[in-house]
Design an enzyme around this catalytic site. Structure first.
Site, PDB file in Angstrom:
ATOM      1  N   ARG A 103     -11.797  12.326 -68.051  1.00 48.87           N
ATOM      2  CA  ARG A 103     -10.872  11.204 -68.283  1.00 48.87           C
ATOM      3  C   ARG A 103     -11.603  10.224 -69.190  1.00 48.87           C
ATOM      4  O   ARG A 103     -12.664   9.710 -68.819  1.00 48.87           O
ATOM      5  CB  ARG A 103     -10.491  10.540 -66.965  1.00 48.87           C
ATOM      6  CG  ARG A 103      -9.849   9.165 -67.172  1.00 48.87           C
ATOM      7  CD  ARG A 103      -9.227   8.595 -65.920  1.00 48.87           C
ATOM      8  NE  ARG A 103      -8.010   9.296 -65.575  1.00 48.87           N
ATOM      9  CZ  ARG A 103      -7.070   8.809 -64.769  1.00 48.87           C
ATOM     10  NH1 ARG A 103      -7.207   7.618 -64.210  1.00 48.87           N
ATOM     11  NH2 ARG A 103      -5.990   9.507 -64.496  1.00 48.87           N
ATOM     12  N   HIS A 130      -1.643  12.826 -70.987  1.00 52.38           N
ATOM     13  CA  HIS A 130      -1.941  12.953 -69.551  1.00 52.38           C
ATOM     14  C   HIS A 130      -1.263  14.241 -69.063  1.00 52.38           C
ATOM     15  O   HIS A 130      -0.309  14.207 -68.292  1.00 52.38           O
ATOM     16  CB  HIS A 130      -1.426  11.726 -68.797  1.00 52.38           C
ATOM     17  CG  HIS A 130      -2.018  11.549 -67.427  1.00 52.38           C
ATOM     18  ND1 HIS A 130      -2.983  12.391 -66.903  1.00 52.38           N
ATOM     19  CD2 HIS A 130      -1.780  10.610 -66.459  1.00 52.38           C
ATOM     20  CE1 HIS A 130      -3.295  11.983 -65.683  1.00 52.38           C
ATOM     21  NE2 HIS A 130      -2.583  10.908 -65.395  1.00 52.38           N
ATOM     22  N   GLN A 133      -0.641  15.180 -65.204  1.00 55.87           N
ATOM     23  CA  GLN A 133       0.398  14.390 -64.550  1.00 55.87           C
ATOM     24  C   GLN A 133       1.783  14.930 -64.892  1.00 55.87           C
ATOM     25  O   GLN A 133       2.611  15.169 -63.998  1.00 55.87           O
ATOM     26  CB  GLN A 133       0.288  12.923 -64.987  1.00 55.87           C
ATOM     27  CG  GLN A 133       1.361  12.042 -64.369  1.00 55.87           C
ATOM     28  CD  GLN A 133       1.153  11.805 -62.890  1.00 55.87           C
ATOM     29  OE1 GLN A 133       0.088  11.363 -62.483  1.00 55.87           O
ATOM     30  NE2 GLN A 133       2.149  12.093 -62.075  1.00 55.87           N
ATOM     31  N   ASP A 221       6.314   3.706 -66.540  1.00 48.48           N
ATOM     32  CA  ASP A 221       4.863   3.599 -66.360  1.00 48.48           C
ATOM     33  C   ASP A 221       4.480   2.149 -66.663  1.00 48.48           C
ATOM     34  O   ASP A 221       5.306   1.380 -67.177  1.00 48.48           O
ATOM     35  CB  ASP A 221       4.150   4.585 -67.309  1.00 48.48           C
ATOM     36  CG  ASP A 221       2.650   4.694 -67.071  1.00 48.48           C
ATOM     37  OD1 ASP A 221       2.154   4.211 -66.033  1.00 48.48           O
ATOM     38  OD2 ASP A 221       1.961   5.281 -67.941  1.00 48.48           O
ATOM     39  N   CYS A 260       4.037   7.601 -62.472  1.00 49.63           N
ATOM     40  CA  CYS A 260       2.779   8.313 -62.199  1.00 49.63           C
ATOM     41  C   CYS A 260       1.847   7.532 -61.295  1.00 49.63           C
ATOM     42  O   CYS A 260       0.954   8.116 -60.685  1.00 49.63           O
ATOM     43  CB  CYS A 260       2.097   8.692 -63.500  1.00 49.63           C
ATOM     44  SG  CYS A 260       1.557   7.287 -64.494  1.00 49.63           S
ATOM     45  N   ARG A 288       0.387  16.429 -57.624  1.00 47.64           N
ATOM     46  CA  ARG A 288      -0.819  16.531 -58.459  1.00 47.64           C
ATOM     47  C   ARG A 288      -1.795  17.537 -57.849  1.00 47.64           C
ATOM     48  O   ARG A 288      -2.380  18.363 -58.532  1.00 47.64           O
ATOM     49  CB  ARG A 288      -1.514  15.166 -58.571  1.00 47.64           C
ATOM     50  CG  ARG A 288      -0.758  14.081 -59.306  1.00 47.64           C
ATOM     51  CD  ARG A 288      -0.660  14.355 -60.776  1.00 47.64           C
ATOM     52  NE  ARG A 288      -1.948  14.524 -61.439  1.00 47.64           N
ATOM     53  CZ  ARG A 288      -2.730  13.535 -61.883  1.00 47.64           C
ATOM     54  NH1 ARG A 288      -2.339  12.291 -61.764  1.00 47.64           N
ATOM     55  NH2 ARG A 288      -3.883  13.805 -62.476  1.00 47.64           N
TER      56      ARG A 288
HETATM   57  N1   CP Z   1      -1.425   8.922 -62.029  1.00 48.26           N
HETATM   58  C1   CP Z   1      -2.764   8.879 -62.178  1.00 48.26           C
HETATM   59  O1   CP Z   1      -3.362   9.560 -63.017  1.00 48.26           O
HETATM   60  O2   CP Z   1      -3.385   8.045 -61.292  1.00 48.26           O
HETATM   61  P1   CP Z   1      -4.916   7.653 -61.267  1.00 48.26           P
HETATM   62  O3   CP Z   1      -5.160   6.727 -62.427  1.00 48.26           O
HETATM   63  O4   CP Z   1      -5.092   6.974 -59.944  1.00 48.26           O
HETATM   64  O5   CP Z   1      -5.749   8.896 -61.396  1.00 48.26           O
HETATM   65  N1  NVA Z   2      -0.517   4.970 -68.861  1.00 48.82           N
HETATM   66  C1  NVA Z   2      -1.406   4.723 -67.747  1.00 48.82           C
HETATM   67  C2  NVA Z   2      -1.385   5.892 -66.815  1.00 48.82           C
HETATM   68  C3  NVA Z   2      -2.269   5.739 -65.605  1.00 48.82           C
HETATM   69  C4  NVA Z   2      -2.297   6.957 -64.737  1.00 48.82           C
HETATM   70  C5  NVA Z   2      -2.804   4.447 -68.273  1.00 48.82           C
HETATM   71  O1  NVA Z   2      -3.239   5.149 -69.193  1.00 48.82           O
HETATM   72  O2  NVA Z   2      -3.465   3.558 -67.758  1.00 48.82           O
END
Ligand code: CP
Ligand code: NVA
Length: 301
Positions: A103, A130, A133, A221, A260, A288
């Protein structure tokens, strides 16, 4: 050839369908306490340059349930934070472990890791995509509707990493995706162009009511993603007309609502909707775990 999951476009439609079917089986087995252990003796490195609750815990728990083990590398804790090249990190990790979940900020970092890895690399979120997700969200949609064919999926709000990944999903599967984003906050132009060039049913507009009208799925989101904290106040103003609330949901009375998470009640979504009967977000979060187990078994098992 080593397979990676950097974006949903790394999978074929058939592979997505296989993974969704396997994820359903793994979910049923898990609920019966019968987890298979195809990752016995395998280790996965988890490089996280941003915070996470769901992605980290669902991957780590999933790896453990499949019989494997994981090594969590928190933000700032690898030598990459002291400028060791990503390529060198990839070469070294490939000698130690069997897969990497990453990540980070730039999609290019994940791509660079994959180019120099001899083990699968899984994108656990970048600024641009992502995939885990959205693939598991397809599982939630299948659970609720059986088949994705003909569904209208709405995206309301920021044209962010999630929106981009939804567009890539619409390139492979037979649902229509209607996005409503404020001007200047559209999804990645190259991804939209690619989707439209190949005839995917992806429609980009600015009107939330038009996007959700008659939809089966309404998605939103956060208005400021990780890394955009400094823009948060300005975005609050821009995105106000894009809140998913009971007024907007009158246009999609049969829809499920997906988010998400993490969510900001009172910003992109009201508490009434997030905690109400149309919300599918807890199943969405659970899935997930099951989808990623199917993915890990397929890539590493
Ligand atoms: N939805 C998601 O990826 O959540 P986190 O940021 O908690 O991993
Ligand atoms: N769009 C958000 C998703 C978090 C899971 C971010 O990137 O922070």
């Amino acid at each position: 050839m080593t397979r990676h999951l950097l974006t949903i476009l790394d999978l074929s439609r058939e592979e997505i369908e296989h993974l969704l079917a396997r994820a359903r089986e793994l979910k049923a087995l898990h609920h019966r306490g019968q987890n298979p252990t195809p990752l016995t003796g395998k280790t996965v490195a988890m490089i996280f340059d941003k915070p996470s609750t769901r992605t980290r815990v669902s991957f780590e728990a999933g790896i453990a349930q499949l019989g494997g083990s994981s090594i969590y590398l928190a933000p700032g804790q690898t030598q990459m934070s002291r400028n060791e090249p990503v390529a060198d990190t990839a070469r070294v990790l490939s000698r130690y472990v069997d897969g990497v979940v990453v990540r980070t900020f730039a999609q290019e970092t994940v791509a660079e890791l994959a180019r120099h890895s001899t083990i699968p690399v899984i994108n656990g979120l970048t600024d641009t995509h992502h995939p885990c997700q959205v693939l598991s969200d397809l599982m939630t949609m299948e659970e609720r509707f059986g088949d994705l064919t003909g569904l209208k999926v709405a995206w309301v709000g920021d044209g962010n990493n999630m929106a981009n990944s939804w567009i890539t999903a619409a390139m492979h599967l037979d649902f229509a995706l209607h996005l409503a984003c404020p001007p200047g906050y559209e999804p990645d132009a190259a991804i939209v162009a690619q989707a439209q060039a190949q005839g995917a049913r992806v429609y980009l507009g600015q009107d939330p009511i038009a996007a959700v009208a008659g939809a089966q799925v309404v998605n939103t989101d956060v208005w400021a993603s990780m890394g955009q904290e400094e823009e948060a106040a300005a975005r609050l103003e821009v995105f106000k007309p894009y809140q998913v609330n009971s007024q907007l949901m009158k246009n999609a009375p049969e829809a499920i609502v997906l988010h998400c998470l993490p969510a900001h009640r009172g910003e992109e979504i009201t508490a009434e909707i997030l905690d109400g009967p149309q919300s599918a977000v807890w199943d969405q979060a659970e899935n997930r775990l099951h989808f990623q187990k199917a993915l890990l078994e397929w890539l590493l098992g």
